[in-house]
Every structure is written in structure tokens, then in C-alpha cells.
Design an enzyme around this catalytic site. Structure first.
Site, PDB file in Angstrom:
ATOM      1  N   LYS A  44       0.672  -1.396  -0.249  1.00 16.61           N
ATOM      2  CA  LYS A  44      -0.075  -0.233  -0.024  1.00 16.61           C
ATOM      3  C   LYS A  44       0.633   1.373   0.241  1.00 16.61           C
ATOM      4  CE  LYS A  44      -2.998  -0.096   3.562  1.00 16.61           C
ATOM      5  NZ  LYS A  44      -3.825  -0.273   4.311  1.00 16.61           N
ATOM      6  N   LYS A  46       2.618   2.315   2.805  1.00 17.33           N
ATOM      7  CA  LYS A  46       2.137   2.605   3.229  1.00 17.33           C
ATOM      8  C   LYS A  46       3.508   2.022   4.912  1.00 17.33           C
ATOM      9  CE  LYS A  46      -1.234   4.134   5.363  1.00 17.33           C
ATOM     10  NZ  LYS A  46      -2.972   4.412   6.298  1.00 17.33           N
TER      11      LYS A  46
HETATM   12  N1  C2G Z   1     -10.562   7.268   9.212  1.00 19.24           N
HETATM   13  C1  C2G Z   1     -10.909   8.142   9.544  1.00 19.24           C
HETATM   14  N2  C2G Z   1     -10.505   9.119   9.762  1.00 19.24           N
HETATM   15  C2  C2G Z   1      -9.387   9.368  10.053  1.00 19.24           C
HETATM   16  C3  C2G Z   1      -7.936   8.930   9.465  1.00 19.24           C
HETATM   17  C4  C2G Z   1      -8.948   7.553   9.194  1.00 19.24           C
HETATM   18  O1  C2G Z   1     -11.933   8.429   9.541  1.00 19.24           O
HETATM   19  N3  C2G Z   1      -9.284  11.123  10.774  1.00 19.24           N
HETATM   20  C5  C2G Z   1     -10.551   5.977   8.452  1.00 19.24           C
HETATM   21  C6  C2G Z   1      -9.897   5.783   6.753  1.00 19.24           C
HETATM   22  O2  C2G Z   1     -10.888   5.978   6.038  1.00 19.24           O
HETATM   23  C7  C2G Z   1     -10.521   3.911   7.241  1.00 19.24           C
HETATM   24  C8  C2G Z   1      -9.898   3.672   8.538  1.00 19.24           C
HETATM   25  O3  C2G Z   1      -9.832   4.780   9.435  1.00 19.24           O
HETATM   26  O4  C2G Z   1     -11.592   3.564   7.378  1.00 19.24           O
HETATM   27  C9  C2G Z   1      -8.274   2.998   8.811  1.00 19.24           C
HETATM   28  O5  C2G Z   1      -7.648   4.238   7.849  1.00 19.24           O
HETATM   29  P1  C2G Z   1      -5.810   3.390   7.772  1.00 19.24           P
HETATM   30  O6  C2G Z   1      -5.521   2.809   8.713  1.00 19.24           O
HETATM   31  O7  C2G Z   1      -5.234   4.873   7.193  1.00 19.24           O
HETATM   32  O8  C2G Z   1      -5.957   2.398   6.493  1.00 19.24           O
HETATM   33  P2  C2G Z   1      -5.969   2.588   5.055  1.00 19.24           P
HETATM   34  O9  C2G Z   1      -4.844   2.979   4.749  1.00 19.24           O
HETATM   35  O10 C2G Z   1      -7.715   3.907   4.240  1.00 19.24           O
HETATM   36  O11 C2G Z   1      -6.045   1.316   4.225  1.00 19.24           O
HETATM   37  O12 C2G Z   1      -8.599  -2.110   2.005  1.00 19.24           O
HETATM   38  C10 C2G Z   1      -8.724  -1.333   2.346  1.00 19.24           C
HETATM   39  C11 C2G Z   1      -6.925  -0.706   3.063  1.00 19.24           C
HETATM   40  O13 C2G Z   1      -6.799  -1.689   3.893  1.00 19.24           O
HETATM   41  C12 C2G Z   1      -7.498   0.521   3.645  1.00 19.24           C
END
Ligand code: C2G
Length: 130
Positions: A44, A46
Site C-alpha cells: 500500500k 505505507k
Molecule cells: N479514517 C477516518 N478518519 C481519519 C483517519 C482514518 O475515518 N481521520 C478511517 C479510514 O477512512 C479507514 C480507517 O479509518 O476507513 C483506517 O484508516 P487507515 O488505517 O489509514 O487505513 P487505510 O490505509 O485507509 O487502509 O483495504 C483497505 C485498506 O486497508 C484501508
């Protein structure tokens, strides 16, 4: 029993993560969280501060989370939804539309992100802390 699933890295857990987990759980009775493995995180683009095991330990301690499974790739969601008899798939709306293909299998909901916080911003802010 209405089962909900969501996925993410959930590194450096913050209120944005808690908000979506709380709201995802409120859509059913049981919440499964697919947490990205370290290897998938690399895919990803990350790199998380905490390892998969540490992030899993933290997630499992959250009252809204009933089960944590590994997220190894982009393709497993359909299989997870059928294996776990999922009724609702939830993601933050930064993913709006990305997973609509899953509408064949279950409800798909994109919830508004929590403004003003992100793991990336936390890392940047901490860089300036002496
Ligand atoms: N999120 C949120 N508000 C934020 C930060 C994150 O609502 N300020 C939500 C994201 O939209 C996501 C969840 O928290 O639904 C997890 O965020 P991340 O850990 O950044 O995950 P991500 O990199 O988006 O990975 O297959 C899907 C991926 O694994 C999602």
C-alpha cells in the site's frame, strides 16, 4: 446477527480510527476488522510505526471490535465477506466508490472521515517535538 467488516492499517491509533470503528459497530451486532499485515502495508506504500502484532493487540482491546483478521492483499475482501457471513462493509469516504463491486455481496457504506487528524500528520508533528 448482523455482521460488519472494515479494513485498515490502524497505526498510531487515534480518534479518527475510534470514530469509524464505533460507527461501524453501530451498524450491526458484530464487527470484524481486517488489519493490514506489514507486508501488505508495503504494497500500500505505507510503513507503519507499530508492527502487525502490536496493531492487532491494540485493536483487539477496543470495545467496538469483536474480531481481528489479517489483511494480506486487495483481493481477499469478497472471500472474507462470504467466509464471515458479513452483511455490511464499511470504509471511510476517502475510499468512496472504490469497493462498490462488493455491493453484489453485502451493503457497502462509506462513512465521513474524521477531520483534522491522520497518522501521517501525527508523524509529521512528532518530528518537530524536541
Ligand atoms: N479514517 C477516518 N478518519 C481519519 C483517519 C482514518 O475515518 N481521520 C478511517 C479510514 O477512512 C479507514 C480507517 O479509518 O476507513 C483506517 O484508516 P487507515 O488505517 O489509514 O487505513 P487505510 O490505509 O485507509 O487502509 O483495504 C483497505 C485498506 O486497508 C484501508
Amino acid at each position: 446477527m448482523k455482521k460488519v467488516i472494515t479494513y485498515g492499517t490502524f497505526d498510531l491509533l487515534h480518534r479518527g480510527h475510534i470514530n469509524i470503528l464505533k460507527r461501524a459497530k453501530a451498524l450491526g451486532d458484530y464487527l470484524v476488522v481486517g488489519i493490514s499485515t506489514d507486508e501488505f502495508n508495503e504494497l500500500k506504500g505505507k510503513s507503519s510505526y507499530y508492527t502487525y502484532e502490536e496493531r492487532k493487540l491494540v485493536l483487539e482491546a477496543i470495545r467496538y471490535v469483536d474480531e481481528v483478521i489479517p489483511e494480506n492483499n486487495w483481493e481477499q475482501k469478497k472471500q472474507d465477506i462470504s467466509d464471515h457471513n458479513i452483511n455490511v462493509f464499511v470504509m471511510g469516504d476517502d475510499w468512496e466508490g472504490e469497493f462498490d463491486v462488493l455491493k453484489q455481496l453485502c451493503e457497502v457504506k462509506y462513512l465521513p472521515r474524521t477531520e483534522g487528524i491522520s497518522t501521517t500528520q501525527i508523524k509529521l508533528d512528532l518530528k518537530d517535538v524536541k
